[in-house]
Design a protein around this motif. Structure first.
Motif: not given
Lengths: 297, 350
Positions: A214-218
């Motif tokens: 899941x390449x969306x990191x926060x």
């Protein structure tokens, strides 16, 4: 639903379950040895993703070097959290340590917001993992196969470590009884630190693979997986490593299949884990593999 | 002596009312809002302290109960026109869409519904102990939030509600905070309160003394949730908007900090720390804003406030585990003793 789509979902569920299992092991190890829910575990997992992100995106190092560095750094982070926030409270009431753990979790999360900004970042895509395979009519990303393999290898190594090395024996002894372990000449503090280190390193592996998947990191990405993996650990029977793995798989597969079969329940995906938790706590509070612990008066 | 103490109490209440009167006419709206928040945090802190501090149940579902209260109050008090404007995606379900209640009944309804939610949650969850209970309640809080996000025709889903009447003013918030305090004091000093404390000290011993564990735990949980719902309702009608994201774990964390700092199991401690925490949360805002030292300007770092805040929580729990008051309470005797003792302190005589 055709067989192909079902297989596709199963593959996804297995890789999701392996990720949960990796993180759940950290919870179960720490709980086994300290009787503490390490609330900061999800945040440690999140930091691993950021370490890997900066290693690749900012310093441009090859990914295999970065991954090893990120895993080591995360292990260090877990050990220092234990040293600073949990060790001073070893003899304190349980509620104090739990609050301290919540504090650490918040501290790391907000520190990440300050340092890395609250905006999501795109985890770099590595060709080795993103290649697609076609098996029959099922298209599978290499990552979906790599994740369960990595998990299985790490699990084998971990079980060997715990059952056949001196440190592993020390860990099991401390988990049984701190006082007696100390009398047997085991350095309790060192053993607990080691447990945190190993648990955090496994979470780091999970975190890096999570980033690839899941390449969306926060900075807030650790909260939900953190909670869910704790649930997985409870489900399998907290304190038992094989239980954590089983719990992780049940949770991962269950989530994916729930959404696959009942599409209008998509909004409730995150609630599934909690419902599962309540059910298991009601009907078998010790979990699937857990032992019955009687309370001492 | 008893008379004298009553007079002291009356004088201090009069002083507080005088201060509120002055504040209401001389403070600007921002400062009044902070005062309101202080009073709401008193309500919330007391309700959580009843569950966590007095009864010793580590519950982390407070944000969920607040959400139930806030949404109920908001939907019941919102004028019909505002309802139509809010629910443009899916209309509000039938009896609610042309129903406007006065503030107080709406608040109490919010509290009651939140208590019902606590009853449903408590039935399975209160069988658990310690950290299992913490996770289960945290999970339930999260489930409430997910339900609210998905119940589009009841709560307007993720869009939240806007233009809720700003009914909460200083009199409402401080009046309810005072009422909550009085009820809590009466409850804690009753036989129920003693049973709660007994459960906190030792469950097994309490059970042997004939205390019905489940009944008392449930009672504390439901009453705590009732006041959490009322606090939530006050908060919603103070801010004028509610949305599901408001009721994340952060909110529970803030209240947890209030009761840890004030002392788990002290009513006066909670009141004092509710004021300290709320005001310092505002004061610490300078950490997020740019700091100008005359010769050098430090750019503002967003989120720095929360870093400092969580550091403070860890420091308090490691070094001052008892918080400000521990399980002690404020009393005039101790104040008088303190004043009388003061002159001798300098001389070093005991």
């Amino acid at each position: 639903m055709s067989l192909d789509i079902l297989l596709q979902h199963l593959a996804n569920g297995i890789s999701q379950g392996s990720l949960y299992a990796l993180i759940a092991i950290g919870y179960t190890m720490v709980y086994g040895i300290l009787r503490l829910i390490n609330f900061a575990h999800g945040e440690i997992f999140m930091m691993a993703t950021y370490f890997a992100f900066f290693g690749i995106a900012t310093f441009g190092m090859p990914w295999y070097v970065v991954f090893i560095l990120a895993i080591l750094l995360t292990g260090l982070l877990g050990m220092s959290a234990e040293r600073v926030a949990y060790r001073p409270l070893r003899d304190a009431p349980k509620i104090s340590i739990l609050i301290s753990a919540i504090g650490v979790s918040y501290l790391i999360q907000n520190l990440a917001i300050v340092l890395f900004s609250g905006r999501p970042k795109a985890f770099p895509q590595i060709e080795f993992f993103t290649r697609m395979f076609t098996v029959g009519n099922v298209r599978i990303q290499a990552l979906t196969i790599v994740i369960p393999i990595v998990t299985a290898v790490l699990l084998a190594v971990l079980i060997y470590l715990i059952n056949h090395t001196k440190n592993g024996i020390a860990m099991r002894a401390v988990a049984k009884d701190h006082e007696t372990a100390k009398l047997m000449g085991i350095d309790v503090n060192k053993t607990i630190a080691l447990t945190f280190g190993i648990g955090s390193m496994l979470a780091a592996v999970g975190g890096i693979m999570w980033g690839l998947k899941f390449p969306n990191i926060l900075p807030t990405m650790g909260i939900m997986p953190g909670l869910k993996c704790f649930i997985a650990a409870v489900l399998g029977g907290i304190g038992s490593i094989s239980g954590a793995v089983i719990g992780g798989f049940i949770l991962g597969l269950g989530e994916i299949l729930l959404v696959a079969f009942f599409q209008n329940l998509t909004g409730y995906r995150d609630a599934f884990a909690f419902v599962l938790l309540i059910l298991i706590l009601l009907f078998k509070p010790t979990g699937i593999m857990g032992e019955k612990i009687s309370e001492k008066v | 002596m008893k008379n004298k103490k009553n007079i002291y109490t009356l004088i201090s209440i009069a002083l507080v009312i005088l201060f509120l009167l002055l504040a209401n006419s001389f403070f600007d709206s921002y400062q009044i809002r902070i005062l309101n928040l202080c009073a709401i945090y008193v309500v919330l802190g007391l309700s959580m302290n009843l569950i966590n501090g007095f009864t010793g149940l580590f519950s982390l579902g407070h944000a969920g109960f607040m959400a139930v209260g806030a949404y109920t109050t908001a939907i019941l008090t919102m004028p019909i026109a505002a309802k139509e404007a809010n629910y443009f995606m899916t209309p509000l379900v039938s009896p609610l869409n042309n129903m406007v209640w006065p503030f107080l009944p709406a608040l109490i309804m919010g509290g009651l519904l939140s208590a019902v939610a606590a009853f449903i949650i408590g039935a399975p969850a209160l069988r658990l102990k310690g950290d299992y209970l913490a996770i289960a309640t945290l999970g339930f809080g999260e489930i409430i939030r997910i339900l609210i996000t998905n119940a589009q025709s009841l709560t307007n889903g993720a869009l939240g509600l806007k233009s809720i009447p700003n009914t909460t003013n200083i009199w409402w918030s401080f009046g309810i905070a005072a009422a909550t305090t009085v009820i809590m004091i009466l409850l804690i000093n009753s036989s129920y309160g003693r049973a709660f404390k007994a459960i906190r000290e030792d469950e097994i011993a309490a059970e042997n003394m004939g205390i019905n564990l489940f009944k008392h735990k449930m009672l504390a949980f439901v009453i705590g949730a009732f006041f959490a719902g009322i606090g939530g309702g006050l908060l919603g009608n103070l801010l004028g908007t509610v949305d599901p994201n408001m009721f994340k774990f952060t909110l529970t964390f803030n209240i947890l900090f209030v009761i840890v700092l004030g002392g788990m199991g002290s009513i006066t401690g909670t009141i004092i720390s509710a004021f300290i925490v709320t005001i310092s949360m505002e004061v610490l805002r300078f950490l997020d804003a740019p700091i100008n030292l005359g010769f050098i300007t430090i750019p503002g770092i967003t989120g720095m406030r929360m870093v400092v805040y969580s550091l403070l929580l860890i420091i308090v729990i490691i070094y001052f585990r008892q918080g400000l008051m521990g399980t002690r309470e404020f009393s005039w005797d101790s104040v008088i003793a303190l004043i009388k003792k003061a002159p001798f302190k300098k001389g070093g005589a005991k």
